[in-house]
Design a protein around this motif. Structure first.
Motif, PDB file in Angstrom:
ATOM      1  N   ASP A 166       0.846  -1.190   0.000  1.00  0.00           N
ATOM      2  CA  ASP A 166       0.000   0.000   0.000  1.00  0.00           C
ATOM      3  C   ASP A 166       0.888   1.250   0.000  1.00  0.00           C
ATOM      4  N   ARG A 167       0.256   2.363  -0.346  1.00  0.00           N
ATOM      5  CA  ARG A 167       1.015   3.600  -0.547  1.00  0.00           C
ATOM      6  C   ARG A 167       1.790   4.006   0.712  1.00  0.00           C
ATOM      7  N   LYS A 168       1.153   3.915   1.875  1.00  0.00           N
ATOM      8  CA  LYS A 168       1.807   4.332   3.116  1.00  0.00           C
ATOM      9  C   LYS A 168       3.055   3.492   3.375  1.00  0.00           C
ATOM     10  N   GLU A 169       2.948   2.179   3.175  1.00  0.00           N
ATOM     11  CA  GLU A 169       4.099   1.298   3.389  1.00  0.00           C
ATOM     12  C   GLU A 169       5.232   1.656   2.432  1.00  0.00           C
ATOM     13  N   ARG A 170       4.895   1.886   1.170  1.00  0.00           N
ATOM     14  CA  ARG A 170       5.926   2.249   0.181  1.00  0.00           C
ATOM     15  C   ARG A 170       6.638   3.526   0.578  1.00  0.00           C
ATOM     16  N   GLU A 171       5.868   4.534   0.981  1.00  0.00           N
ATOM     17  CA  GLU A 171       6.463   5.834   1.307  1.00  0.00           C
ATOM     18  C   GLU A 171       7.328   5.760   2.553  1.00  0.00           C
ATOM     19  N   GLU A 172       6.880   5.004   3.568  1.00  0.00           N
ATOM     20  CA  GLU A 172       7.678   4.881   4.794  1.00  0.00           C
ATOM     21  C   GLU A 172       8.991   4.166   4.525  1.00  0.00           C
ATOM     22  N   LEU A 173       8.955   3.103   3.722  1.00  0.00           N
ATOM     23  CA  LEU A 173      10.183   2.371   3.431  1.00  0.00           C
ATOM     24  C   LEU A 173      11.131   3.218   2.584  1.00  0.00           C
ATOM     25  N   ALA A 174      10.572   3.943   1.631  1.00  0.00           N
ATOM     26  CA  ALA A 174      11.404   4.816   0.795  1.00  0.00           C
ATOM     27  C   ALA A 174      12.055   5.907   1.628  1.00  0.00           C
ATOM     28  N   GLU A 175      11.312   6.458   2.592  1.00  0.00           N
ATOM     29  CA  GLU A 175      11.882   7.492   3.457  1.00  0.00           C
ATOM     30  C   GLU A 175      13.066   6.940   4.239  1.00  0.00           C
ATOM     31  N   ARG A 176      12.932   5.726   4.763  1.00  0.00           N
ATOM     32  CA  ARG A 176      14.041   5.100   5.491  1.00  0.00           C
ATOM     33  C   ARG A 176      15.238   4.872   4.560  1.00  0.00           C
ATOM     34  N   PHE A 177      14.952   4.456   3.337  1.00  0.00           N
ATOM     35  CA  PHE A 177      16.013   4.171   2.364  1.00  0.00           C
ATOM     36  C   PHE A 177      16.814   5.429   2.044  1.00  0.00           C
ATOM     37  N   PHE A 178      16.119   6.510   1.726  1.00  0.00           N
ATOM     38  CA  PHE A 178      16.832   7.720   1.323  1.00  0.00           C
ATOM     39  C   PHE A 178      17.447   8.444   2.529  1.00  0.00           C
ATOM     40  N   ASP A 179      16.869   8.282   3.727  1.00  0.00           N
ATOM     41  CA  ASP A 179      17.519   8.800   4.936  1.00  0.00           C
ATOM     42  C   ASP A 179      18.860   8.098   5.147  1.00  0.00           C
ATOM     43  N   ALA A 180      18.862   6.774   5.002  1.00  0.00           N
ATOM     44  CA  ALA A 180      20.110   6.014   5.151  1.00  0.00           C
ATOM     45  C   ALA A 180      21.125   6.426   4.094  1.00  0.00           C
ATOM     46  N   PHE A 181      20.648   6.711   2.902  1.00  0.00           N
ATOM     47  CA  PHE A 181      21.514   7.157   1.812  1.00  0.00           C
ATOM     48  C   PHE A 181      22.217   8.448   2.213  1.00  0.00           C
ATOM     49  N   ARG A 182      21.431   9.425   2.667  1.00  0.00           N
ATOM     50  CA  ARG A 182      22.017  10.733   3.016  1.00  0.00           C
ATOM     51  C   ARG A 182      22.952  10.636   4.210  1.00  0.00           C
ATOM     52  N   GLU A 183      22.667   9.713   5.123  1.00  0.00           N
ATOM     53  CA  GLU A 183      23.503   9.564   6.319  1.00  0.00           C
ATOM     54  C   GLU A 183      24.744   8.716   6.067  1.00  0.00           C
ATOM     55  N   GLY A 184      24.816   8.108   4.873  1.00  0.00           N
ATOM     56  CA  GLY A 184      25.953   7.239   4.582  1.00  0.00           C
ATOM     57  C   GLY A 184      25.875   5.905   5.280  1.00  0.00           C
ATOM     58  N   ASN A 185      24.664   5.494   5.626  1.00  0.00           N
ATOM     59  CA  ASN A 185      24.449   4.256   6.372  1.00  0.00           C
ATOM     60  C   ASN A 185      24.241   3.104   5.395  1.00  0.00           C
ATOM     61  N   VAL A 186      25.337   2.480   4.990  1.00  0.00           N
ATOM     62  CA  VAL A 186      25.253   1.400   4.008  1.00  0.00           C
ATOM     63  C   VAL A 186      24.514   0.199   4.579  1.00  0.00           C
ATOM     64  N   ASP A 187      24.739  -0.109   5.847  1.00  0.00           N
ATOM     65  CA  ASP A 187      24.036  -1.235   6.469  1.00  0.00           C
ATOM     66  C   ASP A 187      22.537  -0.975   6.504  1.00  0.00           C
ATOM     67  N   GLY A 188      22.171   0.276   6.754  1.00  0.00           N
ATOM     68  CA  GLY A 188      20.757   0.630   6.754  1.00  0.00           C
ATOM     69  C   GLY A 188      20.124   0.464   5.387  1.00  0.00           C
ATOM     70  N   LEU A 189      20.879   0.778   4.342  1.00  0.00           N
ATOM     71  CA  LEU A 189      20.396   0.554   2.983  1.00  0.00           C
ATOM     72  C   LEU A 189      20.220  -0.934   2.705  1.00  0.00           C
ATOM     73  N   ALA A 190      21.228  -1.715   3.111  1.00  0.00           N
ATOM     74  CA  ALA A 190      21.237  -3.138   2.796  1.00  0.00           C
ATOM     75  C   ALA A 190      20.060  -3.873   3.424  1.00  0.00           C
ATOM     76  N   GLU A 191      19.682  -3.488   4.631  1.00  0.00           N
ATOM     77  CA  GLU A 191      18.624  -4.234   5.319  1.00  0.00           C
ATOM     78  C   GLU A 191      17.239  -3.999   4.708  1.00  0.00           C
ATOM     79  N   LEU A 192      17.137  -3.025   3.830  1.00  0.00           N
ATOM     80  CA  LEU A 192      15.857  -2.736   3.184  1.00  0.00           C
ATOM     81  C   LEU A 192      15.710  -3.420   1.832  1.00  0.00           C
ATOM     82  N   LEU A 193      16.760  -4.105   1.381  1.00  0.00           N
ATOM     83  CA  LEU A 193      16.742  -4.720   0.057  1.00  0.00           C
ATOM     84  C   LEU A 193      16.210  -6.147   0.113  1.00  0.00           C
ATOM     85  N   ALA A 194      15.389  -6.512  -0.863  1.00  0.00           N
ATOM     86  CA  ALA A 194      14.983  -7.901  -1.013  1.00  0.00           C
ATOM     87  C   ALA A 194      16.190  -8.719  -1.466  1.00  0.00           C
TER      88      ALA A 194
END
Length: 307
Positions: A166-194
């Protein structure tokens, strides 16, 4: 109402039809402009401006689509639609259909259809045109259009994921993904990947590209890790945006010029697909385009050990 006023009122609809048929902002804009020229040249006023203009833009788009297929067969690397940040056409009664049909995944499914199937599907399933209007637009009988619609719907349903987030789930996960990107958190990015995530890039051979298609969480993680220094050291800016109605982002250089757009497919709480459009020819309508090769040199410098 004058012809000009009628056309301007219907212009958002005409663009939205043409974009879904062509997957190209520039080609859709050209089709709409050609539609206006033909409307302007007609001496008689049609009974329905909407029916007339929709027919004209559909037929122009079908002709363009047929010629575009040859060009796309010669395209360097994967072909992705030109990113669209905002759909100019709104219809509250069709909001779900309009949003679903705008996604990169849906536009790529449409690419599997013949030009006539694609036109019938878009007019019927997305914009709810009646079969008499569709038959007029594509120059086929109503019975033939019914058959085209059935075939197109079958192909589209076969290619869609069984369970969509659903839209809310997509947006929340994307927000976490791009937050991790900006913070340089590679582990945070990795844990969101299928586990079987794919990263698909469209450079058209005109921009840096790691690989056109990268499959698997470990390999995608390495590519993402290469981008992190660009962002953390200020050489790049990640600007979360809706891209084709999906969570995504614009990646800019330090001067705010556009390097690429990113669109995310989310399913089962993980990112399934990352689609990046890097081809500068496909980004000019979004804004000023950066020198991607210069940005790559920034990344390479970021990876060099200090002397």
């Amino acid at each position: 109402m004058t012809k000009t006023e009628e056309f301007q009122e219907l212009r958002p609809l005409l663009f939205s039809i043409a974009y879904r048929l062509l997957g190209s902002v520039s080609e859709a804009e050209d089709a709409v402009q050609e539609t206006w020229l033909r409307y302007q040249a007609t001496s008689a006023r049609p009974g329905s401006a909407k029916a007339f203009l929709s027919t004209v833009v559909t037929r122009i788009s079908i002709d363009v689509l047929r010629s575009a297929r040859v060009r796309r067969e010669e395209y360097v690397g994967p072909w992705l639609p030109e990113p669209l940040l905002t759909d100019p056409y709104e219809d509250p009664a069709r909001s779900a259909e309009l949003a679903d049909s705008l996604s990169m995944a849906a536009l790529l499914l449409l690419e599997r259809l013949t030009p006539l199937e694609r036109a019938v599907f878009v007019l019927r399933e997305v914009f709810a045109f009646g079969f008499p209007e569709i038959a007029s637009a594509v120059g086929r009988s109503e019975a033939a259009c019914h058959q085209l619609a059935v075939r197109a719907r079958r192909h589209m349903e076969a290619g869609r994921p069984r369970f969509a987030a659903d839209r809310k789930e997509r947006e929340e996960l994307a927000e976490r993904f791009f937050d991790a990107f900006r913070e340089g958190n590679v582990d945070g990015l990795a844990e969101l990947l299928a586990a079987d995530v794919q990263m698909i890039g469209d450079s058209g051979g005109k921009a840096p590209q790691f690989k056109p298609v990268i499959v698997g969480a470990e390999h995608v993680e390495r590519v993402l890790a290469a981008f992190v220094p660009l962002v953390v050291r200020g050489a790049g800016i990640v600007e979360p945006r809706q891209v084709n109605g999906q969570p995504g982002a614009i990646l800019r250089d330090r001067d705010g010029q556009i390097l690429s757009t990113w669109a995310l497919d989310v399913l089962d709480g993980r990112i399934q697909t990352i689609r990046t459009v890097n081809n500068p020819d496909k980004l000019g309508h979004v804004g000023s385009v950066a020198d991607a090769w210069a940005a790559l040199r920034e990344v390479n410098r970021a990876h060099r050990p200090a002397d």
